[in-house]
Scaffold this active site. Structure first.
Site, PDB file in Angstrom:
ATOM      1  N   HIS A  61       0.842  -1.197   0.000  1.00 39.39           N
ATOM      2  CA  HIS A  61       0.000   0.000   0.000  1.00 39.39           C
ATOM      3  C   HIS A  61       0.880   1.250   0.000  1.00 39.39           C
ATOM      4  CE1 HIS A  61      -3.967  -1.809   1.686  1.00 39.39           C
ATOM      5  NE2 HIS A  61      -3.294  -2.717   1.022  1.00 39.39           N
TER       6      HIS A  61
ATOM      7  N   GLU B 134       0.763   4.073   1.559  1.00 38.50           N
ATOM      8  CA  GLU B 134       1.112   4.632   2.867  1.00 38.50           C
ATOM      9  C   GLU B 134       2.208   3.826   3.560  1.00 38.50           C
ATOM     10  OE1 GLU B 134      -3.506   4.894   2.642  1.00 38.50           O
ATOM     11  OE2 GLU B 134      -1.908   3.671   1.787  1.00 38.50           O
TER      12      GLU B 134
ATOM     13  N   CYS C 164      -6.889   2.418   4.908  1.00 39.17           N
ATOM     14  CA  CYS C 164      -7.483   1.214   5.484  1.00 39.17           C
ATOM     15  C   CYS C 164      -6.971   1.058   6.923  1.00 39.17           C
ATOM     16  CB  CYS C 164      -7.095  -0.003   4.637  1.00 39.17           C
ATOM     17  SG  CYS C 164      -5.355  -0.471   4.784  1.00 39.17           S
TER      18      CYS C 164
ATOM     19  N   CYS D 181      -3.063   0.628   7.182  1.00 36.54           N
ATOM     20  CA  CYS D 181      -2.309   1.851   6.921  1.00 36.54           C
ATOM     21  C   CYS D 181      -2.549   2.894   8.010  1.00 36.54           C
ATOM     22  CB  CYS D 181      -2.667   2.402   5.553  1.00 36.54           C
ATOM     23  SG  CYS D 181      -2.135   1.323   4.206  1.00 36.54           S
TER      24      CYS D 181
END
Length: 146
Positions: free
Chosen positions: A46, A48, A76, A79
């Site tokens: 991801h 992040e 999410c 993250c």
């Protein structure tokens, strides 16, 4: 946020979910990242998470207290938890994440008063543009029968 959108477009061009993130310190973008989960086949791909990992290596610290993170979509839970653990000062996100948003849309990871650190969260910045990137990407995927 415009720089995060540029990163999201890079993700889309690599057939990744178009989410981009940038780190800002003293008004300057110091790091960029975008999703690479499909390319790496790694759940941690991801934007992040990648951004925080690179920042920690660059600064030689896991404490990123003076850094603001701009991301095109509400993080999410994974993250958001990482952002909280990194002790960033501010999170600015574009569109809400109606499936797994952790800033209050589905979960409330970052606005929990019992947490040991707190992040100033601002949502809805260039929201329509960020949401359109995602909806266009998934529409194309559905048309191509994924």
């Amino acid at each position: 946020m415009k720089r995060a959108i540029e990163e999201a477009k890079r993700a889309a061009s690599a057939d990744e979910v178009p989410i981009g993130a940038v780190a800002v310190l003293d008004g300057e973008v110091i790091m960029r990242a975008h999703n690479v989960r499909e390319m790496t086949q790694n759940i941690l791909g991801h934007a992040e998470i990648l951004l925080l990992d690179r920042l920690s290596k660059k600064t030689k610290s896991w404490r990123l207290e003076d850094i603001a993170i701009y991301v095109t979509c509400e993080p999410c839970p994974m993250c958001a938890g990482a952002l909280l653990q990194a002790r960033i000062s501010q999170l600015v996100y574009g569109c809400r994440n109606f499936e797994s948003g952790a800033c209050g849309t589905v979960f409330s990871v970052l606005n929990n008063e019992k947490a040991n650190s707190h992040i100033n969260v601002i949502g809805g910045i260039l929201e329509d543009q960020c949401a359109k990137l995602l909806s266009s990407f998934f529409k194309m995927k559905r048309q191509n029968h994924w």
